[in-house]
Scaffold this active site. Sequence first.
Site, PDB file in Angstrom:
ATOM      1  N   HIS A   1     -16.118   4.137 -14.082  1.00 22.69           N
ATOM      2  CA  HIS A   1     -15.930   3.299 -12.894  1.00 22.69           C
ATOM      3  C   HIS A   1     -17.215   2.558 -12.525  1.00 22.69           C
ATOM      4  O   HIS A   1     -17.235   1.745 -11.600  1.00 22.69           O
ATOM      5  CB  HIS A   1     -15.473   4.193 -11.735  1.00 22.69           C
ATOM      6  CG  HIS A   1     -14.925   3.478 -10.554  1.00 22.69           C
ATOM      7  ND1 HIS A   1     -15.571   3.435  -9.342  1.00 22.69           N
ATOM      8  CD2 HIS A   1     -13.786   2.761 -10.382  1.00 22.69           C
ATOM      9  CE1 HIS A   1     -14.858   2.749  -8.471  1.00 22.69           C
ATOM     10  NE2 HIS A   1     -13.771   2.320  -9.075  1.00 22.69           N
TER      11      HIS A   1
ATOM     12  N   ARG B   1     -13.992   3.291   5.737  1.00 18.79           N
ATOM     13  CA  ARG B   1     -12.864   2.376   5.929  1.00 18.79           C
ATOM     14  C   ARG B   1     -11.516   3.083   5.898  1.00 18.79           C
ATOM     15  O   ARG B   1     -10.650   2.836   6.720  1.00 18.79           O
ATOM     16  CB  ARG B   1     -12.875   1.300   4.845  1.00 18.79           C
ATOM     17  CG  ARG B   1     -11.802   0.237   5.035  1.00 18.79           C
ATOM     18  CD  ARG B   1     -11.537  -0.519   3.748  1.00 18.79           C
ATOM     19  NE  ARG B   1     -10.745   0.264   2.810  1.00 18.79           N
ATOM     20  CZ  ARG B   1     -10.851   0.183   1.486  1.00 18.79           C
ATOM     21  NH1 ARG B   1     -11.744  -0.607   0.947  1.00 18.79           N
ATOM     22  NH2 ARG B   1     -10.082   0.918   0.697  1.00 18.79           N
TER      23      ARG B   1
ATOM     24  N   TYR C   1     -12.845  -8.879  -0.988  1.00 19.23           N
ATOM     25  CA  TYR C   1     -13.512  -7.583  -0.887  1.00 19.23           C
ATOM     26  C   TYR C   1     -14.985  -7.808  -0.572  1.00 19.23           C
ATOM     27  O   TYR C   1     -15.635  -8.651  -1.187  1.00 19.23           O
ATOM     28  CB  TYR C   1     -13.427  -6.819  -2.213  1.00 19.23           C
ATOM     29  CG  TYR C   1     -12.088  -6.235  -2.571  1.00 19.23           C
ATOM     30  CD1 TYR C   1     -10.893  -6.779  -2.093  1.00 19.23           C
ATOM     31  CD2 TYR C   1     -12.009  -5.142  -3.422  1.00 19.23           C
ATOM     32  CE1 TYR C   1      -9.671  -6.241  -2.454  1.00 19.23           C
ATOM     33  CE2 TYR C   1     -10.787  -4.597  -3.791  1.00 19.23           C
ATOM     34  CZ  TYR C   1      -9.622  -5.158  -3.297  1.00 19.23           C
ATOM     35  OH  TYR C   1      -8.408  -4.631  -3.653  1.00 19.23           O
TER      36      TYR C   1
ATOM     37  N   ASN D   1       0.831  -1.204   0.000  1.00 25.94           N
ATOM     38  CA  ASN D   1       0.000   0.000   0.000  1.00 25.94           C
ATOM     39  C   ASN D   1       0.866   1.254   0.000  1.00 25.94           C
ATOM     40  O   ASN D   1       0.624   2.216  -0.744  1.00 25.94           O
ATOM     41  CB  ASN D   1      -0.902   0.034   1.239  1.00 25.94           C
ATOM     42  CG  ASN D   1      -2.107  -0.876   1.138  1.00 25.94           C
ATOM     43  OD1 ASN D   1      -2.388  -1.442   0.083  1.00 25.94           O
ATOM     44  ND2 ASN D   1      -2.814  -1.028   2.234  1.00 25.94           N
TER      45      ASN D   1
END
Length: 722
Positions: free
Chosen positions: A450, A579, A483, A66
């Site tokens: 998206h 989140r 996910y 990340n």
Amino acid sequence: MSPADFLKSPLPAPIDVPETHRTGPKRFGNRELSWLGFNWRVLDEARNPRVPLLERLRFVSISATNLDEFYTVRVAGLRELARKGVTTPAADGLTPHEQLRLIDKDARKLMQAQQTVWNQLKREIEAEGIQILSPSKLTKADKGHLAEYFLQGVFPMLSPLAIDPAHPFPFIANTGFCLALQLERKKDGRPLRAILPIPAQTNRFVPLPDRNGNKRFLPLEDLLVMHIDQLFPGYAPTGSCTFRVLRDSDLEVEEEAEDLVREFEVALKRRRRGEVVRLKMSAGAPEDLRRVIVSELDITEAEVVEVRGLIGVGDLSELVVDDRPDLLWPAFAPRVPERVQDHDGDMFAAIKQKDMLLHHPYETFDMVVRFLQQAARDPDVVAIKQTLYRTSKNSPIVEALCEAAEDGKSVTALVELKARFDEAANIRQSRRLERSGAHVTYGFINYKTHAKISTVVRREGDQLVTYTHYGTGNYHPITAKIYTDLSFFTCDPALGRDATKVFNYVGGYAEPDGLENLSISPHSMKSTLIDCIRREAEFARNGRPAEIWGKVNSLIEPDMIDAFYEASQAGVKINLVIRGICGLRPGIKGLSDNIRVKSVVGRYLEHSRIACFGNGHGLPSKKARVFFSSADWMGRNLNRRVETLIDVKNPTVKAQIVSQIMAANLADTEQSWVMNADNSYTRHPVNGNGFNCHRFFMENPSLSGRGSAGAADVPKLAHSKD
């Protein structure tokens, strides 16, 4: 704590701040520092004793990868702005230079913490029989095994490169990992400097034969040093270090590109050669060698990070071995919805019975794949339209679309070439689709598409029926296993018409007119959400129940944050599950007294986007307005992308979202962090009666997926008020 208990629990006492912090830029948190805060929470899961040991190791790896991506994209962009002398502040008032200074300070602490956590985990995994060896711990048999492994499995891939006037310093690609060497010729002592790029295609941790039941590994860089004499015959090493390069990975594409695919192929090549934004180098490197590397990569000392420990912490994921299930999360097999089973696997029959919302990964993503596979093979299906933002390498989705096109069906695939780090894969998929006969479109230059939509048009009697899938996550079977996302299947004509209008918009640039159950970015989604927030504020001012529940990955769009502040001041009770990045500051007196924000970080990556508005009846309520979306509440999603926001009408689906999904997220204590007014987070205290929302979802099926057994026995954590 139950959802009811959570919602009844008093809010923390709001803190007082100067007036300028309520009205000026200080009312917002910084995006980049908030992202780093999220990555600290990810790393903290590696310290969490309730997490299985190898899963803790995986969290360290995730934290490192990340951070690498953060540097190659976000930090690279800020660095470019600072170099150009841009002083325009972000929404929180910080200039690019000020942000870079704060990022560097926090990121260095984070990298050191990663090393500390790794050292602790290394001791713990060694106690469990997984050993990371040093060369001094190898037996004669080990060395023989490694010599053979080196010659057969590594040596053919290596390209040792001398550094001298005849051999200039080599180009090191983004994420390139290298061994740098100082050598001395044995016969006359002549010095030589060299770089040995370490191939990404080989294991970072070399497996050794098990011994006494222990799994054993040797770091690849140690293997290379052991065999330097075979790479540089006649030379002896006098010093060495390892280093890793991160480069600017943002893409720039010409606005008027005639061939968008070719332009992206060129841009991808440029990415590999982007400017270096960070150099990580092992501490104690020979000074001359260090000076050469820093000079040749054209960076400043401020961009060098010396590491006392392991470089490439992201590679620790290789040590998460499958044959130690006792150190992993307990196995979980996603459910097939009962309704689909009642119809013998026929997705069209199951959807025709009534709308169905699946909650991944608890309900298997295979249902989405099956939907398209059945469409490809069904002689009554005449057309398929599909968006593709990210998908897997050997995608069954793309396979089904190709099969349908080759069978003569009309197939339209909207492939987003600008999906960061998946551009090359998407170019390959688009070429394959075109070869099969599908119509491939790439959407807009200025907007990313998206939205997650799939439509199947089926001839039933003398009518054409449109079956539609809307999702909150990508059409990616691999990430769908970790996910948490929503998949909504419907044959409602209005939702089918809305989907078709979105495809026509992206393919033909005609802004959709008269959408019935859908709002889209960049046109109407933001205004729809803000209007709903303001409507709740009006209910509160009129003395009616007023409540908002929201769940997204990121909230940084200033207009959205200000709308929440205004609603809070009007008396609306607001509970948000954010989140990752959050630019809103909860619990400030006179600004956000009525807002509570939490972050859930656990076994699965929370990814679904939901908005619930009491609509004058509070929450939960059968009369609430409920939405799910492909979009986070960020400027890019609301203003610069094509996204969808679905207004849910089906009462069972509404109850599932509000009384199951949102209620469980709000009730979670075992994986939750509570946000403070200063944008810091405090882990929710856990006692013997803690509630884990992921465990709840694994144990209880979704309401709308129930079949003949009905939904009466499915626990709902919150009950509607009316």
